[in-house]
Design a protein around this motif. Structure first.
Motif, short mmCIF file in Angstrom:
data_model
loop_
_atom_site.label_atom_id
_atom_site.label_comp_id
_atom_site.label_asym_id
_atom_site.label_seq_id
_atom_site.Cartn_x
_atom_site.Cartn_y
_atom_site.Cartn_z
N PRO A 1 18.60 20.04 -62.96
CA PRO A 1 17.74 21.21 -63.11
C PRO A 1 16.81 21.29 -61.89
O PRO A 1 16.27 20.27 -61.47
N ALA A 2 16.65 22.48 -61.35
CA ALA A 2 15.83 22.62 -60.15
C ALA A 2 14.41 22.13 -60.40
O ALA A 2 13.75 21.59 -59.50
N ILE A 3 13.98 22.26 -61.65
CA ILE A 3 12.59 21.90 -61.95
C ILE A 3 12.36 20.40 -61.73
O ILE A 3 11.27 19.97 -61.34
N ILE A 4 13.40 19.58 -61.95
CA ILE A 4 13.25 18.14 -61.74
C ILE A 4 13.00 17.86 -60.26
O ILE A 4 12.17 17.02 -59.89
N VAL A 5 13.72 18.59 -59.40
CA VAL A 5 13.52 18.41 -57.97
C VAL A 5 12.08 18.76 -57.60
O VAL A 5 11.42 18.05 -56.83
N TRP B 1 9.64 24.92 -49.58
CA TRP B 1 10.84 25.18 -48.78
C TRP B 1 11.85 24.05 -48.91
O TRP B 1 13.05 24.29 -49.11
N VAL B 2 11.36 22.82 -48.78
CA VAL B 2 12.28 21.69 -48.82
C VAL B 2 12.91 21.55 -50.21
O VAL B 2 14.13 21.45 -50.35
N ALA B 3 12.07 21.61 -51.25
CA ALA B 3 12.59 21.40 -52.61
C ALA B 3 13.60 22.49 -52.98
O ALA B 3 14.72 22.20 -53.41
N LEU B 4 13.21 23.73 -52.77
CA LEU B 4 14.08 24.84 -53.14
C LEU B 4 15.30 24.89 -52.20
O LEU B 4 16.42 25.19 -52.62
N SER C 1 11.98 30.58 -57.22
CA SER C 1 10.71 30.25 -56.54
C SER C 1 9.57 30.19 -57.55
O SER C 1 8.52 29.62 -57.28
N SER C 2 9.78 30.75 -58.76
CA SER C 2 8.73 30.70 -59.78
C SER C 2 8.47 29.27 -60.24
O SER C 2 7.43 28.97 -60.83
N LEU C 3 9.41 28.37 -59.94
CA LEU C 3 9.25 26.99 -60.40
C LEU C 3 8.16 26.23 -59.66
O LEU C 3 7.80 25.12 -60.06
#
Lengths: 274, 294
Positions: free
Chosen positions: A116-120, A145-148, A213-215
């Motif tokens: 899940p992107a949220i974990i990143v 930027w890096v995470a997404l 990007s809302s994360l």
């Protein structure tokens, strides 16, 4: 089943056209029925108060929605660029003749696609606690930027790989038989054609990124770093009304709808060219 | 360039073998292409003639044998194939123009990236060759806007822009509508008259007869007959050449089923018996039933 069964009188069969007509009427009837029920049952005053309070709309629009919109766009754009560059490298690695490159790229892609992107995002949020002095420049933009971008790179790599493989082998043969070394052939002949094919899916990826990007809310931002979701949510809870969140939602549509239309246009044009 | 000694060999092929898995496509070919020569390769489909041509610039890597281009061994893992390919133009059946580049850019992209020519120099060279193939006015067009015949002529101009010493043509007119074949052939004819060394795989017998210095007839992965066109096409000595030419030159008077017989003869022993049964179950069943009743 009982053995005795009376012969049913021969029913007059409907023609297929009549049947279709009847089914269509039923569909319209259901639609109108549901609309009527909603119109009479719903508490329109409450709905208006909750979702479309005019004074709150004004507050939301004047208090800083521009900054939030700008942040959403900046977060997304940076992540897209990183994802695209990294994704291209990963796609080339997946197609490399060096086996370990293929393995690394495959692991990377499966890892970031499976999470899940949220974990990143949470991981990057905690990074500075885990590693003391670990700082990604341009905070908070750099971190986002890096995470997404990492998450996006995994998806984009697969899209780009598909695009590269969609280039007919005759193109590579033609390039190589003109004496181009394989790297030049990839750069000048294969990649430009691949990117033409994958512009629509990459734009879809961009739309997904706008929403993802809302994360960034999990990073714990200061007010200047708020993007649309965080901004709308903050105002909504301050005023105990969903209106600011609705405004924020519409702002997303301002970005994503034009992109969707562009994608559809591009796909239509490609279909014509083929 | 050194002074062209007459009949200096440009390509020397010795005992070339190529197989795809268990399928032996080339079974020991030897041939020489000399400077200024136009060599046409004819033969039935599946005879390996395109594979032969593609081995010369290593688009297919030979299984064994030797291919020397300008004295340099191509079938050597350490040869600089890009350098060798620079001296060889290749024209494909399917044109393979670069669809994302304009006609002019198609002709300049390899010049600027590979030969490191300046943009002006490359464009001048490209225009000169587009003029030669009669497409000067199309230099800003994109391949998709051109007819097949025009695309193929651009492909020829693209190859010529690298100043090759040898041109390879892989069935250059086979994908074209009949009325467009003539334009491409006349460009090739002109090229031949200017002294270009050409190696042409073709089904155009009239072209081979008129333009070729030498004709090679291939069948079943070997060279069956080789010689002057008037000899190979005019008075073939080998039975297989005669049958092939009769079928090609007079297709309306071919005995029905002869092709299947010829095919079966060529591939005798390759088809397993049960494979045949599978393809003709009805025949098989009827024969079996008939035998039972008789």
């Amino acid at each position: 089943m009982s053995a005795t069964h009376t012969e049913a009188p021969p029913k007059k069969k409907l023609s297929p056209r009549r049947r279709a007509q009847r089914i269509r009427w039923v569909q319209y009837a259901v639609l109108v029925g549901v609309a009527l029920v909603i119109a009479f049952v719903a508490d329109w005053g409450q709905i208006q108060q909750q979702f479309f309070r005019s004074d709150l709309i004004r507050t939301t629009l004047t208090e800083g929605v521009g900054g939030a919109l700008k942040n959403t766009i900046v977060y997304t754009a940076g992540a897209f660029v990183i994802g695209l560059l990294l994704g291209t490298v990963l796609a080339l690695m997946r197609l490399s003749s060096v086996a370990p490159y293929r393995w690394i790229a495959t692991i990377w892609i499966e890892f970031f696609r499976g999470l899940p992107a949220i974990i990143v995002f949470i991981a990057f949020g905690l990074m500075s606690l885990a590693f003391e002095g670990f700082v990604i420049p341009y905070d908070p933009y750099g971190t986002v930027w890096v995470a997404l971008g990492l998450v996006a790179s995994a998806y984009m790599a697969e899209t780009i790989r598909a695009g590269i493989q969609a280039v007919p082998p005759g193109q590579i043969e033609a390039a190589r038989s003109l004496g181009m070394p394989s790297g030049v052939a990839t750069r000048k002949i294969v990649l430009p054609q691949a990117f033409r094919v994958i512009t629509p899916p990459l734009t879809n990826e961009l739309i997904l990124l706008v929403k993802d990007s809302s994360l960034v809310y999990v990073l714990g931002l200061s007010a200047s770093g708020y993007e649309l979701t965080k901004y709308g949510r903050q105002l909504s809870s301050d005023n105990a009304s969903l209106t600011p969140l609705v405004v924020a939602g519409f702002c997303y549509l301002i970005i994503t709808l034009p992109l969707s239309i562009i994608v559809r246009r591009m796909e239509a044009r490609q279909k014509k060219e083929r | 360039m050194t002074a062209p000694t007459p009949a200096a060999p440009i390509v020397e092929v010795t005992d070339l073998h190529k197989s795809f898995g268990a399928n032996d496509v080339l079974r020991g070919l030897s041939a020489t292409i000399r400077q200024g020569e136009v060599v046409c390769v004819i033969g039935p489909s599946g005879s390996g003639k395109s594979t032969f041509l593609r081995c010369i610039n290593l688009l297919e890597s030979p299984t064994s044998g030797s291919i020397k281009v300008g004295g340099e061994e191509v079938n050597d893992p350490d040869c600089d194939i890009d350098a060798i390919r620079r001296n060889m133009g290749m024209v494909f059946q399917q044109f393979n123009l670069f669809p994302h580049l304009s006609v002019l850019e198609n002709c300049t992209v390899a010049q600027t990236t590979v030969l490191k020519r300046s943009k002006d120099e490359a464009q001048a060279k490209a225009r000169e060759n587009l003029e030669k193939v009669g497409l000067s006015e199309k230099e800003d067009a994109f391949p998709a806007q051109l007819s097949g015949g025009q695309q193929q002529r651009v492909a020829i101009a693209r190859a010529l822009s690298m100043d090759p010493k040898l041109m390879l043509f892989d069935e250059p007119t086979s994908a074209l509508d009949p009325e467009l074949v003539g334009d491409v052939l006349s460009v090739m004819r002109r090229l031949a008259s200017e002294g270009m060394t050409m190696f042409v795989v073709t089904h155009e017998m009239a072209f081979a007869r008129d333009v070729a210095d030498r004709v090679i007839f291939m069948d079943g992965g070997v060279i069956v007959e080789e010689g002057a066109p008037e000899q190979v096409i005019g008075e073939p000595t080998e039975e297989r050449t005669k049958v092939f030419l009769q079928r090609v030159l007079d297709p309306t008077h071919v005995e029905a089923g002869a092709e299947d017989a010829a095919y079966a003869k060529r591939h005798v022993g390759e088809v397993a018996a049960d494979d045949v049964d599978e393809r003709h179950p009805a025949t098989h069943g009827r024969n079996g039933g008939g035998a039972g009743r008789g």
